[in-house]
Write a protein that holds these residues in place. Sequence first.
Motif, PDB file in Angstrom:
ATOM      1  N   GLY A 196       7.826   2.933   1.072  1.00 58.86           N
ATOM      2  CA  GLY A 196       7.396   3.228   2.439  1.00 58.86           C
ATOM      3  C   GLY A 196       7.635   2.072   3.389  1.00 58.86           C
ATOM      4  O   GLY A 196       8.046   2.270   4.524  1.00 58.86           O
ATOM      5  N   ARG A 197       7.387   0.845   2.932  1.00 58.40           N
ATOM      6  CA  ARG A 197       7.632  -0.332   3.776  1.00 58.40           C
ATOM      7  C   ARG A 197       9.115  -0.473   4.082  1.00 58.40           C
ATOM      8  O   ARG A 197       9.493  -0.850   5.179  1.00 58.40           O
ATOM      9  CB  ARG A 197       7.125  -1.599   3.088  1.00 58.40           C
ATOM     10  CG  ARG A 197       5.649  -1.836   3.271  1.00 58.40           C
ATOM     11  CD  ARG A 197       5.254  -3.233   2.830  1.00 58.40           C
ATOM     12  NE  ARG A 197       5.531  -3.490   1.427  1.00 58.40           N
ATOM     13  CZ  ARG A 197       4.699  -3.223   0.427  1.00 58.40           C
ATOM     14  NH1 ARG A 197       3.518  -2.698   0.677  1.00 58.40           N
ATOM     15  NH2 ARG A 197       5.039  -3.491  -0.813  1.00 58.40           N
ATOM     16  N   ASP A 198       9.957  -0.175   3.111  1.00 56.83           N
ATOM     17  CA  ASP A 198      11.404  -0.271   3.310  1.00 56.83           C
ATOM     18  C   ASP A 198      11.901   0.705   4.364  1.00 56.83           C
ATOM     19  O   ASP A 198      12.922   0.481   5.003  1.00 56.83           O
ATOM     20  CB  ASP A 198      12.151  -0.045   2.000  1.00 56.83           C
ATOM     21  CG  ASP A 198      11.986  -1.194   1.019  1.00 56.83           C
ATOM     22  OD1 ASP A 198      11.517  -2.276   1.428  1.00 56.83           O
ATOM     23  OD2 ASP A 198      12.319  -1.000  -0.169  1.00 56.83           O
ATOM     24  N   LEU A 199      11.183   1.807   4.570  1.00 55.68           N
ATOM     25  CA  LEU A 199      11.588   2.789   5.581  1.00 55.68           C
ATOM     26  C   LEU A 199      11.540   2.220   6.978  1.00 55.68           C
ATOM     27  O   LEU A 199      12.342   2.578   7.828  1.00 55.68           O
ATOM     28  CB  LEU A 199      10.692   4.035   5.502  1.00 55.68           C
ATOM     29  CG  LEU A 199      10.853   4.858   4.241  1.00 55.68           C
ATOM     30  CD1 LEU A 199       9.766   5.935   4.204  1.00 55.68           C
ATOM     31  CD2 LEU A 199      12.220   5.476   4.151  1.00 55.68           C
ATOM     32  N   SER A 200      10.634   1.317   7.241  1.00 60.68           N
ATOM     33  CA  SER A 200      10.526   0.731   8.584  1.00 60.68           C
ATOM     34  C   SER A 200      11.648  -0.257   8.851  1.00 60.68           C
ATOM     35  O   SER A 200      11.857  -0.654   9.981  1.00 60.68           O
ATOM     36  CB  SER A 200       9.166   0.052   8.769  1.00 60.68           C
ATOM     37  OG  SER A 200       9.027  -1.021   7.861  1.00 60.68           O
ATOM     38  N   GLY A 201      12.399  -0.620   7.801  1.00 59.99           N
ATOM     39  CA  GLY A 201      13.489  -1.564   7.949  1.00 59.99           C
ATOM     40  C   GLY A 201      14.796  -0.912   8.341  1.00 59.99           C
ATOM     41  O   GLY A 201      15.846  -1.529   8.260  1.00 59.99           O
ATOM     42  N   GLY A 202      14.777   0.360   8.727  1.00 65.26           N
ATOM     43  CA  GLY A 202      15.994   1.024   9.202  1.00 65.26           C
ATOM     44  C   GLY A 202      16.672   1.868   8.155  1.00 65.26           C
ATOM     45  O   GLY A 202      17.826   2.217   8.269  1.00 65.26           O
TER      46      GLY A 202
END
Length: 97
Positions: free
Chosen positions: A85-91
């Motif tokens: 989920g955190r990686d999703l905010s990275g584009g």
Amino acid sequence: MSSERAPQRTCLGCRQKKGKIELVRIVRTPGGRVEVDVQAKKLGRGAYLCPLAECWEQGLKVKRLSCVLRGPIDQEAMADLREFGRDLSGGANGKGD
């Protein structure tokens, strides 16, 4: 334009109905393992989330997710889901735009 309707699923985070292909599936496999099912083809009980960090934050609340997946979620699996989920905010939202 096809007359067939695309399967709809509800995001566990924002509770909006969307096309199944727009969402990311989390699955509890028949062996009991909880993991992200990017291709949405694994056998097991599934839950769906929008590919947005905000939806993952809401959807990964332990009671909500364990209720939908019908069982407890171990800490290692939960850590893996939170990292995804955190990686999703990275584009990582480049697919399907």
